[in-house]
Each structure stands twice: as structure tokens, then as C-alpha cells.
Enzyme design. Structure first.
Site, PDB file in Angstrom:
ATOM      1  N   HIS A  64     -82.778 -71.566   0.767  1.00 23.40           N
ATOM      2  CA  HIS A  64     -81.909 -72.335   1.655  1.00 23.40           C
ATOM      3  C   HIS A  64     -81.802 -73.796   1.225  1.00 23.40           C
ATOM      4  O   HIS A  64     -81.200 -74.614   1.909  1.00 23.40           O
ATOM      5  CB  HIS A  64     -82.466 -72.240   3.077  1.00 23.40           C
ATOM      6  CG  HIS A  64     -81.494 -72.550   4.156  1.00 23.40           C
ATOM      7  ND1 HIS A  64     -81.712 -73.517   5.115  1.00 23.40           N
ATOM      8  CD2 HIS A  64     -80.275 -72.023   4.446  1.00 23.40           C
ATOM      9  CE1 HIS A  64     -80.697 -73.575   5.935  1.00 23.40           C
ATOM     10  NE2 HIS A  64     -79.802 -72.678   5.567  1.00 23.40           N
TER      11      HIS A  64
ATOM     12  N   LYS B 290     -80.833 -77.312  -0.760  1.00 28.71           N
ATOM     13  CA  LYS B 290     -79.649 -77.955  -1.353  1.00 28.71           C
ATOM     14  C   LYS B 290     -80.150 -79.160  -2.136  1.00 28.71           C
ATOM     15  O   LYS B 290     -80.604 -80.146  -1.534  1.00 28.71           O
ATOM     16  CB  LYS B 290     -78.653 -78.409  -0.283  1.00 28.71           C
ATOM     17  CG  LYS B 290     -78.022 -77.267   0.520  1.00 28.71           C
ATOM     18  CD  LYS B 290     -78.794 -76.955   1.768  1.00 28.71           C
ATOM     19  CE  LYS B 290     -78.131 -75.849   2.579  1.00 28.71           C
ATOM     20  NZ  LYS B 290     -78.983 -75.383   3.685  1.00 28.71           N
TER      21      LYS B 290
ATOM     22  N   HIS C 110     -74.571 -78.635  12.728  1.00 34.50           N
ATOM     23  CA  HIS C 110     -75.389 -78.084  11.652  1.00 34.50           C
ATOM     24  C   HIS C 110     -76.428 -79.088  11.152  1.00 34.50           C
ATOM     25  O   HIS C 110     -77.145 -78.823  10.185  1.00 34.50           O
ATOM     26  CB  HIS C 110     -74.473 -77.647  10.492  1.00 34.50           C
ATOM     27  CG  HIS C 110     -75.072 -76.609   9.601  1.00 34.50           C
ATOM     28  ND1 HIS C 110     -75.391 -76.859   8.284  1.00 34.50           N
ATOM     29  CD2 HIS C 110     -75.402 -75.315   9.830  1.00 34.50           C
ATOM     30  CE1 HIS C 110     -75.881 -75.766   7.728  1.00 34.50           C
ATOM     31  NE2 HIS C 110     -75.904 -74.812   8.646  1.00 34.50           N
TER      32      HIS C 110
ATOM     33  N   LYS D 135     -79.804 -81.245  10.778  1.00 34.20           N
ATOM     34  CA  LYS D 135     -81.220 -80.898  10.904  1.00 34.20           C
ATOM     35  C   LYS D 135     -82.030 -82.177  10.717  1.00 34.20           C
ATOM     36  O   LYS D 135     -82.328 -82.574   9.585  1.00 34.20           O
ATOM     37  CB  LYS D 135     -81.592 -79.842   9.859  1.00 34.20           C
ATOM     38  CG  LYS D 135     -80.886 -78.509  10.102  1.00 34.20           C
ATOM     39  CD  LYS D 135     -80.862 -77.618   8.877  1.00 34.20           C
ATOM     40  CE  LYS D 135     -79.736 -78.000   7.952  1.00 34.20           C
ATOM     41  NZ  LYS D 135     -78.410 -77.543   8.427  1.00 34.20           N
TER      42      LYS D 135
ATOM     43  N   ASP E 156     -90.167 -92.221  17.042  1.00 31.06           N
ATOM     44  CA  ASP E 156     -90.318 -93.660  17.282  1.00 31.06           C
ATOM     45  C   ASP E 156     -89.198 -94.433  16.589  1.00 31.06           C
ATOM     46  O   ASP E 156     -88.043 -94.007  16.652  1.00 31.06           O
ATOM     47  CB  ASP E 156     -91.708 -94.129  16.856  1.00 31.06           C
ATOM     48  CG  ASP E 156     -92.812 -93.496  17.719  1.00 31.06           C
ATOM     49  OD1 ASP E 156     -92.499 -93.090  18.855  1.00 31.06           O
ATOM     50  OD2 ASP E 156     -93.950 -93.392  17.253  1.00 31.06           O
TER      51      ASP E 156
ATOM     52  N   ASP F 127     -79.155 -86.927 -13.903  1.00 32.38           N
ATOM     53  CA  ASP F 127     -79.874 -87.666 -14.947  1.00 32.38           C
ATOM     54  C   ASP F 127     -81.290 -88.053 -14.545  1.00 32.38           C
ATOM     55  O   ASP F 127     -81.873 -88.984 -15.119  1.00 32.38           O
ATOM     56  CB  ASP F 127     -79.097 -88.931 -15.345  1.00 32.38           C
ATOM     57  CG  ASP F 127     -77.819 -88.629 -16.114  1.00 32.38           C
ATOM     58  OD1 ASP F 127     -77.716 -87.519 -16.662  1.00 32.38           O
ATOM     59  OD2 ASP F 127     -76.938 -89.495 -16.150  1.00 32.38           O
TER      60      ASP F 127
END
Length: 471
Positions: free
Chosen positions: A216, A218, A390, A392, A397, A223
Site C-alpha cells: 500500500h 506510495k 482519503h 491519513k 499537540d 536522484d
């Protein structure tokens, strides 16, 4: 010709086989040392439904995870470059960072520049700009890569860089990116782009199924100097430029020493998927060290420690003022629920933001089953109204953030290969606070005195909760 079936003849044999089958399977499952309720559930399922239960356990059960851990451990031992820690310390985040290092064996690092990218449009623009600047290599790893108005321009950009002599490697989850056909991939292969598939779904794996263990993550590395990670895939579903109902999501663009650890995460995944260990020195350019603590958190079934889960729970326990959580899938285990409710009972400002309309009916139903407990503890529950949420993100604090690919559910914490970033910086936290405040302004707050849903819906929600471990 009739062949009469004599049940009385076969009955003793079937009972005898069942009497042997149950203790053998039960012993096998008990030796997995899973949670007692999960172990008991599997044993009862296999006993009550011998054939169906065995097939479900074979494809979705935990026994394959042990083999994945061994293979992943081999990848790490083969590739470990001995990256040094930047020795970035901060007393406010020391406990959480030390926990992260102990679990992941990824040392605390630093970032000199972090950009919070809100939405696919901004993310894809920044991604194309970075890809255009590549001189040596491009590493991309995605769960979903679609052959649409978003994926095609990115493919063409990679083809152009490969023809310039840039080494391009593309690692895709075989299930999430299953729509990519040969015709779409042909220009990439013709230009010399190296493409590999994570856990391909093939008939030869029928006796070693991996369909329930998905990548899952990404990750994009340019470079070895610039990295992208977060929750946004390559798809029109997340691109406001072409889809007015695109998912609302967050991503990160990072520079600094943290990029070296994201590079290591990609190389481990590449070696795991291909068996090829990449050792080019140009993959590890000298990194600029910054003052912002940044800690890469890889997580997956290759470790029993559930690093992202533990880090989030510990960060919540360490909170002094507030805990704001945004997640598309909220199906918490006992430890996470206790951390959130305890924080609220200590008088902290605890808020949980979920989509009003999710792309998963089952997950939405299971999420609603937790509302009563959250509200009773004093937690604010908010449902985002405009479109699919979507994002996450966890904000603790005024300085600590956790962003990445992991949802707040058992699948992300235990089954999927995920990657999140722990960041400790007041300015970035302030930027995330403003984004979350904007999101909250588009939410409906769930109240304890709201009219109760119909009985059948409540029954369905509570029944779906039983599937929480695999949602």
C-alpha cells in the site's frame, strides 16, 4: 444404473476424519500465537466449516506471514547500507522516536524542507516538476497506478526521462494496479524502464497465496535527493483537475537526510520483489542535514511489532493538549481505542474525522459501530461531507505529526505493507492544523443525542464489526 448412498456406512469414517482434522488444525493455529479471540474464531470456523474454512484460512489466514517475514529479512540484510543517524533529538518526541527506531531499525533522521501537498492536483504538479529535474535515477512505488488522464501523462514523463538516460524503476502492486495492460506499459519497456510487480496474482502461487498481503506504499525518489510519500495514488479518483469528486487526500514532498531512509525502503521492496540488490553509489548522494526530526516508519507483515500502530498509540499516550485524527477507514483495535478514549478522559481535545460516504460500505458500517464508545468518552466524531475523505494524518499537540499511507485499521497495521513519516516541527504542525481545521469546517459533527439509526442498520453495523480484523 442407480448407486444407492449408504449414509450409515460412511458416517463413522466422516466422524473419524473430523475428529482427527479438528485437533490437528487447532494445534497448527494455536502455534501461530495470534490474539486469543482471533485464534478461537479460526478454530471454530475450521471446525464448523471444514472445507470452506480451510480454503479461507489458506488464502487469508496468518500462516503465510511467517514466510514473508523471512524473505523480507533477507532483503534487509542484503541491502543494509549502514546509514547513520542524524542524532536529531527533541525531548517532546524522544520517547516516540526511540520506540520507532527500536521497532523499525530505521534511525531518526532529519528534513531540511517538507511541503504538505493537499489534493492530487497539487501533488501531481509537484511530482511532474521533480521528475523533469531528474539526472540519474527515478524510483517509483505505488499501490494504484491507473491508465487514465492522470496515469498516462506520468507514464509519458517517465518515458521521456528514460530516453534521456535516467534509470527509471517502477514497482507496482499487482492487485492495486491490475488494470495496467501490455499496451499501456509497452512505451515504458521500450524506453528501458524497469517494471516489477509486488505479489503478482498467478496460478503458480495457488499453494502459496499472497493475495491478502498488499503493498500500500506510495514512494517516489528523485536522484536520492527529493522524495514523495503519503496517501495519493496515480489515478483520476484523486485528481481534482479532471474529477470534481476526487478524493480529498494529503501527500508530502521531502528533502534532507530522510530521503536516504525512504530510498532504503524502496530498495528493500525492489529486492524483495525482484531478487535484485541495487548497489550503485549514486543512489546515496550526500544528504543535507536539517533540524526537523523526520522518522520513516515502514510497517507490514514482515514484522510482528506493527510499527505504525505502536507509534501512533504511543504518540497519543504522550499527548498533553490534543489529538486530531483524520482517516478514511476507522476500524481500531483495543489498544488504539483505549489510547483515544483515555486521552479524551484526561481532558484532551480528541477529534476523529472520517468520511460520511466511504468507498467501502463494510468499513463504513464497522466504523459507525464505534461511535457510541467514542462519544461516551468525550471524543468529537466528525463526518466529512463533500466527497470521499482519503487523508491519513495524526496531529498531536502543536509539533508532532504522523502522515503516510496507513489507515487507522487492522489491515493497515498488520496486513498491508505501509509507510508513514513521523515529523516533529511546529511550523509543519501548524500547517497541518490549518488543513485539518478546513476539513472540519466541511464536516457534520456526530452528536450523542442524534436520532438513533434504524434498528436493522445498527444490527448490520455491529455485525460488520466482527469482520474488523480483516477489513
Amino acid at each position: 444404473m442407480d448407486f444407492p448412498f449408504d449414509w450409515d456406512t460412511f458416517k463413522p469414517w466422516l466422524i473419524g476424519l473430523w475428529a482427527v482434522y479438528v485437533p490437528v488444525l487447532a494445534g497448527w493455529i494455536v502455534m501461530q500465537k495470534r490474539e486469543p479471540i482471533a485464534t478461537l474464531s479460526w478454530v471454530l470456523s475450521l471446525a464448523a466449516l471444514p472445507w470452506i474454512g480451510l480454503l479461507v484460512y489458506h488464502f487469508l489466514g496468518p500462516q503465510r506471514i511467517v514466510r514473508q517475514r523471512r524473505r523480507r529479512s533477507l532483503s534487509r540484510r542484503t541491502l543494509e547500507p549502514g546509514l547513520p543517524s542524524d542524532l536529531v533529538t527533541n525531548e517532546d518526541c524522544a520517547t516516540v522516536s526511540h520506540l520507532a527506531q527500536t521497532i523499525t531499525q530505521f534511525a531518526p533522521s532529519s528534513a531540511v524542507d517538507v511541503k504538505l501537498l493537499v489534493g492530487g492536483k497539487a501533488t501531481y504538479a509537484a511530482l511532474h516538476e521533480a521528475i523533469a529535474s531528474a539526472k540519474h535515477h527515478l524510483h517509483l512505488e505505488y499501490y494504484i497506478f491507473e491508465p487514465d488522464q492522470t496515469g498516462t501523462p506520468l507514464r509519458d514523463a517517465l518515458v521521456a526521462k528514460a530516453r534521456e538516460g535516467v534509470r527509471v524503476r517502477l514497482l507496482l502492486d499487482a492487485l492495486g494496479s491490475a488494470r495496467l495492460g501490455r499496451a499501456f506499459l509497452a512505451p515504458l519497456r521500450d524506453a528501458g524502464v524497469e517494471i516489477s510487480w509486488f505479489h503478482p496474482v498467478r496460478l503458480r502461487f495457488i499453494w502459496r497465496p499472497r493475495i491478502n498481503l498488499r503493498n500500500h506504499r506510495k514512494i517516489v525518489i528523485v536522484d536520492g535527493c527529493v522524495a514523495f510519500t503519503g496517501g495519493i495514488n496515480i489515478t483520476d479518483d484523486e485528481n481534482e483537475a479532471v474529477n470534481p469528486k476526487a478524493f480529498h487526500d494529503l501527500h508530502l514532498r521531502l528533502e534532507g537526510s530522510i530521503v536516504r531512509w525512504l530510498q532504503l525502503a524502496f530498495l528493500e521492496d525492489w529486492h524483495y520483489a525482484t531478487g535484485v540488490a541495487l548497489r550503485d553509489e549514486n543512489l546515496w548522494p550526500e544528504a543535507r542535514k536539517g533540524t526537523m526530526l523526520a522518522h520513516a516508519l515502514p510497517s507490514g507483515p514482515d514484522s510482528v511489532w506493527e510499527s505504525i500502530h505502536r507509534v501512533k498509540v504511543e504518540a497519543i499516550h504522550q499527548a498533553d493538549r490534543r489529538v486530531w485524527l483524520v482517516t478514511p477507514y476507522f476500524v481500531p483495535g483495543e489498544a488504539a481505542r483505549m489510547a483515544l478514549t483515555s486521552a479524551a478522559m484526561r481532558g484532551l481535545d480528541v477529534r476523529v474525522v472520517v468520511p460520511a460516504r466511504s468507498d467501502s460500505t463494510l468499513v463504513s458500517a464497522a466504523s459507525r459501530s464505534y461511535y457510541d464508545e467514542l462519544l461516551a468518552a468525550g471524543i468529537g466524531v466528525f463526518e466529512y461531507q463533500p466527497r470521499m475523505l482519503h487523508s491519513k494524518a495524526l496531529l498531536v499537540d502543536d509539533e508532532t505529526c504522523v502522515l503516510g499511507s496507513a489507515n487507522f485499521d487492522s489491515r493497515s497495521f498488520r496486513l498491508n505493507f505501509e509507510l508513514s513519516i513521523l515529523l516533529h516541527d511546529r511550523d509543519l504542525a501548524g500547517e497541518l492544523e490549518r488543513e485539518m481545521t478546513s476539513t472540519l469546517a466541511q464536516c457534520r459533527e456526530v452528536k450523542a443525542d442524534d436520532p438513533p439509526p434504524p434498528f436493522l442498520r445498527r444490527l448490520a453495523d455491529n455485525a460488520t464489526r466482527l469482520l474488523s480484523p480483516v477489513l
